[in-house]
Design a protein around this motif. Sequence first.
Motif, PDB file in Angstrom:
ATOM      1  N   THR A 153       6.685 -17.063  -2.067  1.00  0.00           N
ATOM      2  CA  THR A 153       7.617 -15.936  -2.162  1.00  0.00           C
ATOM      3  C   THR A 153       7.756 -15.467  -3.606  1.00  0.00           C
ATOM      4  N   SER A 154       7.850 -16.406  -4.516  1.00  0.00           N
ATOM      5  CA  SER A 154       7.957 -16.059  -5.928  1.00  0.00           C
ATOM      6  C   SER A 154       6.697 -15.328  -6.414  1.00  0.00           C
ATOM      7  N   VAL A 155       5.539 -15.809  -6.001  1.00  0.00           N
ATOM      8  CA  VAL A 155       4.274 -15.181  -6.384  1.00  0.00           C
ATOM      9  C   VAL A 155       4.160 -13.796  -5.751  1.00  0.00           C
ATOM     10  N   ARG A 156       4.573 -13.681  -4.496  1.00  0.00           N
ATOM     11  CA  ARG A 156       4.560 -12.367  -3.834  1.00  0.00           C
ATOM     12  C   ARG A 156       5.425 -11.375  -4.608  1.00  0.00           C
ATOM     13  N   ASP A 157       6.607 -11.804  -4.995  1.00  0.00           N
ATOM     14  CA  ASP A 157       7.518 -10.926  -5.744  1.00  0.00           C
ATOM     15  C   ASP A 157       6.893 -10.495  -7.065  1.00  0.00           C
ATOM     16  N   ARG A 158       6.265 -11.452  -7.765  1.00  0.00           N
ATOM     17  CA  ARG A 158       5.643 -11.121  -9.043  1.00  0.00           C
ATOM     18  C   ARG A 158       4.474 -10.144  -8.846  1.00  0.00           C
ATOM     19  N   LEU A 159       3.668 -10.367  -7.799  1.00  0.00           N
ATOM     20  CA  LEU A 159       2.563  -9.449  -7.507  1.00  0.00           C
ATOM     21  C   LEU A 159       3.083  -8.052  -7.188  1.00  0.00           C
ATOM     22  N   TRP A 160       4.179  -7.966  -6.419  1.00  0.00           N
ATOM     23  CA  TRP A 160       4.765  -6.653  -6.126  1.00  0.00           C
ATOM     24  C   TRP A 160       5.232  -5.982  -7.415  1.00  0.00           C
ATOM     25  N   ASP A 161       5.860  -6.747  -8.306  1.00  0.00           N
ATOM     26  CA  ASP A 161       6.309  -6.178  -9.577  1.00  0.00           C
ATOM     27  C   ASP A 161       5.130  -5.601 -10.361  1.00  0.00           C
ATOM     28  N   LEU A 162       4.059  -6.368 -10.446  1.00  0.00           N
ATOM     29  CA  LEU A 162       2.869  -5.901 -11.165  1.00  0.00           C
ATOM     30  C   LEU A 162       2.268  -4.673 -10.498  1.00  0.00           C
ATOM     31  N   TYR A 163       2.241  -4.694  -9.171  1.00  0.00           N
ATOM     32  CA  TYR A 163       1.678  -3.572  -8.422  1.00  0.00           C
ATOM     33  C   TYR A 163       2.484  -2.294  -8.668  1.00  0.00           C
ATOM     34  N   HIS A 164       3.795  -2.408  -8.611  1.00  0.00           N
ATOM     35  CA  HIS A 164       4.647  -1.226  -8.795  1.00  0.00           C
ATOM     36  C   HIS A 164       4.609  -0.701 -10.231  1.00  0.00           C
ATOM     37  N   GLN A 165       4.278  -1.556 -11.166  1.00  0.00           N
ATOM     38  CA  GLN A 165       4.130  -1.127 -12.556  1.00  0.00           C
ATOM     39  C   GLN A 165       2.771  -0.477 -12.813  1.00  0.00           C
ATOM     40  N   SER A 166       1.843  -0.665 -11.903  1.00  0.00           N
ATOM     41  CA  SER A 166       0.484  -0.159 -12.100  1.00  0.00           C
ATOM     42  C   SER A 166       0.365   1.287 -11.646  1.00  0.00           C
ATOM     43  N   ASN A 167      -0.684   1.938 -12.086  1.00  0.00           N
ATOM     44  CA  ASN A 167      -0.954   3.305 -11.660  1.00  0.00           C
ATOM     45  C   ASN A 167      -1.361   3.376 -10.198  1.00  0.00           C
ATOM     46  N   GLU A 168      -1.917   2.303  -9.673  1.00  0.00           N
ATOM     47  CA  GLU A 168      -2.393   2.269  -8.294  1.00  0.00           C
ATOM     48  C   GLU A 168      -1.265   2.475  -7.283  1.00  0.00           C
ATOM     49  N   SER A 169      -0.062   2.007  -7.613  1.00  0.00           N
ATOM     50  CA  SER A 169       1.038   2.100  -6.652  1.00  0.00           C
ATOM     51  C   SER A 169       1.425   3.526  -6.337  1.00  0.00           C
ATOM     52  N   THR A 170       1.147   4.445  -7.222  1.00  0.00           N
ATOM     53  CA  THR A 170       1.486   5.846  -6.962  1.00  0.00           C
ATOM     54  C   THR A 170       0.535   6.468  -5.946  1.00  0.00           C
TER      55      THR A 170
END
Length: 121
Positions: A102-119
């Motif tokens: 769960t902690s790793v999932r949360d961190r991956l989501w944070d990184l994803y949302h900070q990336s250009n790909e999430s848009t």
Amino acid sequence: PTPQAITMHMLSLLPRNLSRTTLENVANICLYLIELSVADYFFVTTKKAIVAIAALLNAIENQERQPLDGNNTFASIHHDYHFHIEKMLVEMDYHADWCEITSVRDRLWDLYHQSNESTLH
């Protein structure tokens, strides 16, 4: 094995009734999330299997809102596959720490949302 190899193996266990496009979308998001993890110090001590499981669950969750062939959604598959992963790990005598996942999932989501790909999704 690398997180990418573990992920590809787990993807091969997804239900066969999913469209090729859906599987490709899940695989692409998984691999992207894993690539994001490489550049983050948070993941230095994280087991490769944990990163793979977390990336796959996040990619499946990301697909939940995407329509499949017809009116189906990915939501029921996400629940079933999460259960299947747990069962598979127990059978392999691999004791996954779901708090860590769960902690790793949360961190991956944070990184994803900070990336250009999430848009793009």
